[in-house]
Design an enzyme around this catalytic site. Structure first.
Site, short mmCIF file in Angstrom:
data_model
loop_
_atom_site.label_atom_id
_atom_site.label_comp_id
_atom_site.label_asym_id
_atom_site.label_seq_id
_atom_site.Cartn_x
_atom_site.Cartn_y
_atom_site.Cartn_z
CE LYS A 1 8.03 0.46 1.39
NZ LYS A 1 7.85 -0.66 0.44
CD GLU B 1 -2.99 -0.86 0.15
OE1 GLU B 1 -3.32 0.31 -0.16
OE2 GLU B 1 -3.47 -1.86 -0.41
CG ASN C 1 8.06 11.92 -3.89
OD1 ASN C 1 8.41 11.37 -2.85
ND2 ASN C 1 7.00 12.69 -3.96
CE1 TYR D 1 4.37 3.48 1.44
CE2 TYR D 1 5.45 5.60 1.75
CZ TYR D 1 5.35 4.39 1.08
OH TYR D 1 6.24 4.09 0.08
CG ASP E 1 12.59 9.81 0.21
OD1 ASP E 1 11.41 9.39 0.31
OD2 ASP E 1 12.91 10.80 -0.47
CD GLU E 2 6.96 9.21 1.96
OE1 GLU E 2 6.15 9.23 2.88
OE2 GLU E 2 6.63 9.34 0.76
CE LYS F 1 0.85 7.18 -4.32
NZ LYS F 1 1.48 5.99 -4.82
CB THR G 1 -0.21 -4.80 2.24
OG1 THR G 1 -1.60 -5.09 2.07
CG2 THR G 1 0.54 -5.06 0.96
P1 NAD Z 1 1.64 1.26 -6.46
O1 NAD Z 1 0.65 1.57 -5.40
O2 NAD Z 1 1.50 1.88 -7.80
O3 NAD Z 1 1.69 -0.32 -6.70
C1 NAD Z 1 1.62 -1.27 -5.66
C2 NAD Z 1 1.25 -2.61 -6.28
O4 NAD Z 1 1.23 -3.58 -5.22
C3 NAD Z 1 -0.13 -2.62 -6.92
O5 NAD Z 1 -0.06 -3.20 -8.22
C4 NAD Z 1 -0.97 -3.48 -5.98
O6 NAD Z 1 -2.00 -4.20 -6.64
C5 NAD Z 1 0.09 -4.40 -5.41
N1 NAD Z 1 -0.28 -4.97 -4.11
C6 NAD Z 1 -0.82 -4.34 -3.04
N2 NAD Z 1 -1.04 -5.20 -2.04
C7 NAD Z 1 -0.61 -6.42 -2.48
C8 NAD Z 1 -0.55 -7.71 -1.90
N3 NAD Z 1 -1.00 -7.95 -0.65
N4 NAD Z 1 -0.03 -8.73 -2.61
C9 NAD Z 1 0.42 -8.52 -3.88
N5 NAD Z 1 0.37 -7.31 -4.49
C10 NAD Z 1 -0.13 -6.27 -3.80
O7 NAD Z 1 3.04 1.57 -5.81
P2 NAD Z 1 4.39 2.09 -6.47
O8 NAD Z 1 4.39 3.57 -6.45
O9 NAD Z 1 4.62 1.38 -7.74
O10 NAD Z 1 5.43 1.61 -5.37
C11 NAD Z 1 6.01 0.32 -5.42
C12 NAD Z 1 6.93 0.13 -4.24
O11 NAD Z 1 7.95 1.11 -4.25
C13 NAD Z 1 6.25 0.24 -2.90
O12 NAD Z 1 6.80 -0.73 -2.04
C14 NAD Z 1 6.60 1.64 -2.43
O13 NAD Z 1 6.63 1.72 -1.02
C15 NAD Z 1 7.98 1.79 -3.03
N6 NAD Z 1 8.38 3.18 -3.31
C16 NAD Z 1 7.57 3.97 -4.07
C17 NAD Z 1 7.97 5.27 -4.35
C18 NAD Z 1 7.13 6.18 -5.22
O14 NAD Z 1 7.47 7.34 -5.38
N7 NAD Z 1 6.05 5.70 -5.85
C19 NAD Z 1 9.17 5.75 -3.84
C20 NAD Z 1 9.97 4.91 -3.06
C21 NAD Z 1 9.56 3.62 -2.81
#
Ligand code: NAD
Length: 353
Positions: A160, A82, A185, A156, A133-134, A195, A98
């Site tokens: 993490k 999430e 980000n 959140y 980074d959060e 977002k 999750t």
């Molecule tokens: P997103 O919300 O677009 O995608 C998350 C995906 O995980 C979705 O496809 C969702 O269906 C799936 N998911 C959720 N719960 C699940 C479960 N129980 N089992 C299997 N799949 C599940 O997120 P994102 O922006 O692509 O981020 C991906 C990862 O990168 C995350 O772990 C996030 O914390 C990390 N992250 C994101 C950013 C950013 O800027 N978006 C930055 C740093 C780290």
């Protein structure tokens, strides 16, 4: 490496990672629960000979065990989560389930699998946790370095952070060859409209106001998603087990400046019918509760040790992003039709204005 198990591969970053890995000739088993954030459209065009999509949850240990046994990946890259801070303010339940419990199930299944494979395979195997980074909380001045204490300040970020601690504990206690990356980000094509950047683009295209939290002073470290994905493959291939690597483009900007740049790009690519500038649609709205002011990562480790650097400037990446949203009507229409696609989240536990 020949085969990866990627979790969350139908999400924003995951779908770019799957695409890149397949382009590089890897086979990818992609496990995604298809929550509101997962979008099968994100996977369109990826050749199915090297991409196996499995709908299921990282909380399902039996499924994880079966996938590991059946496909024998060389590495697990864990992105499923999430991911929206605002939603975690309204209801953190799923974030704990999750991001913490799911990571725990994946670690347990991976450890069992890793212990059962032959010595050569065990030596090569890697588990990569994709973090943020959060976890460091707001950084007033200077930069967060790998090893700095965590100070997460949203549910959140806390979920993490907890997951990262679990991952490291499996390395220290059991020798599981884990790696952690922390990134700022991301932006780029196929990011869900909730977002900042896609929301801004889509609000402006719909002729609505562009909501900016507080006074738009919050500073974020921005990176184009494909640069992040190249870094993930670099770390999983070359990183040293037990280590953490920061990933960033060293491009820090205030949210207000990001919004102004989007407006300027749209003025050029899709001017307003009334001749006004898009910037006139910017509207300041109630701030996010507990909004961290600034994140900033030191990225010298990944640059010096692994030779990785971001390739795209913010201006070029943003232009590519805006163009993608302009050219992909079907994706946009469907994303906007999802419940709460553009509605404000994160004020559920405070008084709404
Ligand atoms: P997103 O919300 O677009 O995608 C998350 C995906 O995980 C979705 O496809 C969702 O269906 C799936 N998911 C959720 N719960 C699940 C479960 N129980 N089992 C299997 N799949 C599940 O997120 P994102 O922006 O692509 O981020 C991906 C990862 O990168 C995350 O772990 C996030 O914390 C990390 N992250 C994101 C950013 C950013 O800027 N978006 C930055 C740093 C780290």
């Amino acid at each position: 490496m020949e085969c990866l198990l990627v979790t969350g591969g139908a999400g924003f970053i995951g779908s770019h990672l799957v695409r890149l890995a397949v382009e590089r000739g890897l086979r990818v088993v992609d496990l995604d629960a298809l929550t509101y954030a997962g979008n099968p459209r994100n996977l369109e065009g990826i050749p199915t000979e090297r991409h196996v999509f499995v709908e299921g949850s990282v909380n399902d240990r039996a499924l994880l065990a079966r996938l590991l046994e059946e496909h024998r990946p060389d590495a697990v890259i864990h992105l499923a989560a999430e991911s929206h801070v605002d939603r975690s303010l309204d209801d953190p339940t799923l974030f704990v389930r999750t991001n913490i419990n799911g990571t725990f199930e994946l670690l347990e299944a991976t450890l069992d699998h890793w212990k059962g494979i032959g010595p050569g395979e065990r030596e090569r195997f890697r588990y990569l946790q994709v973090s943020t980074d959060e976890v460091y909380g707001s950084v007033k001045t200077g930069f967060s370095r790998e090893g700095d204490p965590y100070d997460p300040r949203s549910p959140y970020a806390a979920s993490k952070a907890a997951a990262d601690h679990l991952v490291r504990s499996f390395h220290h206690a059991h020798g599981l060859p884990t790696l952690v990356t922390s990134c700022g980000n991301n932006y780029g094509p196929r990011q869900a409209p909730e977002k900042l950047i896609p929301r801004a683009i889509l609000c402006l295209l719909a002729g609505e106001r562009l909501p900016i939290y507080g006074r738009g002073e919050n500073v974020r470290d921005w990176i184009f998603v494909e640069d992040h994905c190249r870094a993930l493959l670099e770390v999983v291939g070359q990183g040293e087990p037990g280590r953490t690597y920061h990933v960033g483009a060293e491009d820090r900007r205030r949210n207000l400046d990001v919004a102004s740049t989007i407006c300027a790009v749209l003025d050029e690519l899709r001017p307003r019918a009334d001749g006004a500038r898009h910037e006139e649609s910017i509207a300041f709205v109630e701030d996010r509760p507990g909004h961290d002011l600034r994140y900033a990562l030191d990225v010298s480790r990944i640059r010096d040790e692994l030779g990785w650097e971001a390739e795209l400037s913010f201006e070029d990446g943003l232009r590519r992003t805006v163009s993608w949203y302009l050219e992909n009507d079907a994706w946009v229409t469907e994303a906007l039709a999802r419940p709460d696609a553009l509605s404000r989240q994160g004020l559920g536990r405070t008084e709404r204005t």
